[in-house]
Design a protein around this motif. Structure first.
Motif, PDB file in Angstrom:
ATOM      1  N   THR A 115       0.898  -1.299  -0.044  1.00 49.79           N
ATOM      2  CA  THR A 115       0.157   0.072   0.012  1.00 49.79           C
ATOM      3  C   THR A 115       0.960   1.287   0.079  1.00 49.79           C
ATOM      4  N   ILE A 116       2.025   1.060   0.766  1.00 46.90           N
ATOM      5  CA  ILE A 116       2.970   2.492   0.887  1.00 46.90           C
ATOM      6  C   ILE A 116       3.396   2.636  -0.553  1.00 46.90           C
ATOM      7  N   GLU A 117       4.054   1.739  -0.952  1.00 46.48           N
ATOM      8  CA  GLU A 117       4.778   1.675  -2.476  1.00 46.48           C
ATOM      9  C   GLU A 117       3.712   2.046  -3.708  1.00 46.48           C
ATOM     10  N   MET A 118       2.203   1.688  -3.478  1.00 45.12           N
ATOM     11  CA  MET A 118       1.494   2.231  -4.183  1.00 45.12           C
ATOM     12  C   MET A 118       0.976   3.310  -4.225  1.00 45.12           C
ATOM     13  N   ALA A 119       0.990   3.906  -2.964  1.00 45.64           N
ATOM     14  CA  ALA A 119       0.704   5.474  -2.691  1.00 45.64           C
ATOM     15  C   ALA A 119       1.826   6.331  -3.038  1.00 45.64           C
ATOM     16  N   LEU A 120       3.117   5.895  -3.045  1.00 40.70           N
ATOM     17  CA  LEU A 120       4.221   6.651  -3.574  1.00 40.70           C
ATOM     18  C   LEU A 120       4.173   6.749  -5.001  1.00 40.70           C
ATOM     19  N   TYR A 121       3.787   5.784  -5.568  1.00 48.58           N
ATOM     20  CA  TYR A 121       3.783   5.577  -7.009  1.00 48.58           C
ATOM     21  C   TYR A 121       2.690   6.686  -7.664  1.00 48.58           C
ATOM     22  N   ALA A 122       1.564   6.449  -7.054  1.00 47.00           N
ATOM     23  CA  ALA A 122       0.361   7.148  -7.385  1.00 47.00           C
ATOM     24  C   ALA A 122       0.658   8.713  -7.291  1.00 47.00           C
ATOM     25  N   ALA A 123       1.337   9.099  -5.957  1.00 44.67           N
ATOM     26  CA  ALA A 123       1.617  10.547  -5.604  1.00 44.67           C
ATOM     27  C   ALA A 123       2.550  11.077  -6.731  1.00 44.67           C
ATOM     28  N   LYS A 124       3.474   9.978  -7.130  1.00 43.00           N
ATOM     29  CA  LYS A 124       4.673  10.644  -8.300  1.00 43.00           C
ATOM     30  C   LYS A 124       3.861  10.743  -9.622  1.00 43.00           C
ATOM     31  N   VAL A 125       2.981  10.180  -9.887  1.00 43.58           N
ATOM     32  CA  VAL A 125       2.443  10.231 -11.328  1.00 43.58           C
ATOM     33  C   VAL A 125       1.307  11.401 -11.347  1.00 43.58           C
ATOM     34  N   ASP A 126       0.794  11.462  -9.993  1.00 39.88           N
ATOM     35  CA  ASP A 126       0.015  12.659  -9.726  1.00 39.88           C
ATOM     36  C   ASP A 126       0.888  14.020  -9.803  1.00 39.88           C
ATOM     37  N   ALA A 127       1.756  13.864  -9.400  1.00 40.63           N
ATOM     38  CA  ALA A 127       2.662  15.254  -9.236  1.00 40.63           C
ATOM     39  C   ALA A 127       3.352  15.618 -10.861  1.00 40.63           C
ATOM     40  N   GLU A 128       3.507  14.399 -11.422  1.00 40.97           N
ATOM     41  CA  GLU A 128       4.188  14.734 -12.755  1.00 40.97           C
ATOM     42  C   GLU A 128       2.869  14.843 -13.700  1.00 40.97           C
ATOM     43  N   ARG A 129       1.474  14.600 -13.480  1.00 36.60           N
ATOM     44  CA  ARG A 129       0.597  14.917 -14.186  1.00 36.60           C
ATOM     45  C   ARG A 129       0.368  16.492 -14.077  1.00 36.60           C
ATOM     46  N   LYS A 130       0.278  16.904 -12.793  1.00 36.93           N
ATOM     47  CA  LYS A 130       0.063  18.422 -12.481  1.00 36.93           C
ATOM     48  C   LYS A 130       1.154  19.276 -13.190  1.00 36.93           C
TER      49      LYS A 130
END
Length: 179
Positions: A115-130
């Motif tokens: 869950t932590i690794e998925m959250a980190l990945y999702a946060a990274k993708v979200d930051a890149e999208r923004k």
């Protein structure tokens, strides 16, 4: 890059220490352990953790859901809810906080890590999208400024030869108004 920093928000000391021990054994760094939603908001600003593990039921005026909403809106930290409660009402209240995960106690180490690794990945993708959206907005703004202030006529037509874009110089040249 250093270890992933995690803030633990848990009002049961034994549970918080168990989570901390598990996280450290997995190679993560625990920045702080706090017991209230108010302290969570404060520590999120001070510690700038990469992920926050947040119990939903907390002592104090602010529960974990409200704290997560404030943290997300102010700082953008990904929050993973850690709770013993999976009832429909809690789940529905938690959704608007946009958690990056929802773990049920007792927490299994494997589930915690994934869950932590998925959250980190999702946060990274979200930051890149923004970041990409901001770059696109700036590019569109620059193009609009160039076409609006150009002395030359600029226009675009579609496959049916209809005008899809004309700049002010083109409108002036054609002596017409933009529809």
């Amino acid at each position: 890059m250093g270890k992933t920093k995690i803030l633990i928000v848990e009002d049961e000391a034994i549970v918080a220490e168990e989570i901390k021990t598990s996280l450290e054994m997995m190679g993560y760094s625990v920045t702080s352990i706090v017991k209230t939603g108010e302290a969570a908001v404060q520590k999120a600003q001070q510690d700038r953790p990469d992920v926050i593990l947040m119990d939903i039921r907390l002592k104090g005026q602010m529960d974990g859901i409200e704290a997560a909403e404030r943290i997300r809106s102010r700082f953008g930290n990904p929050v993973i809810f850690v709770t013993a409660y999976a009832d429909e009402e809690k789940l529905n209240r938690a959704k608007p906080a946009l958690p990056f995960g929802y773990l049920l106690k007792p927490i299994q180490d494997r589930d915690l890590k994934v869950t932590i690794e998925m959250a980190l990945y999702a946060a990274k993708v979200d930051a890149e999208r923004k970041s990409a959206e901001e770059a696109l907005r700036e590019s569109e703004e620059m193009l609009r400024t160039i076409t609006d202030t150009a002395l030359d006529s600029i226009f675009c037509k579609d496959i049916n030869r209809r005008y899809t874009f004309v700049n002010p110089s083109m409108i002036q040249l054609m002596d017409c108004t933009k529809a």
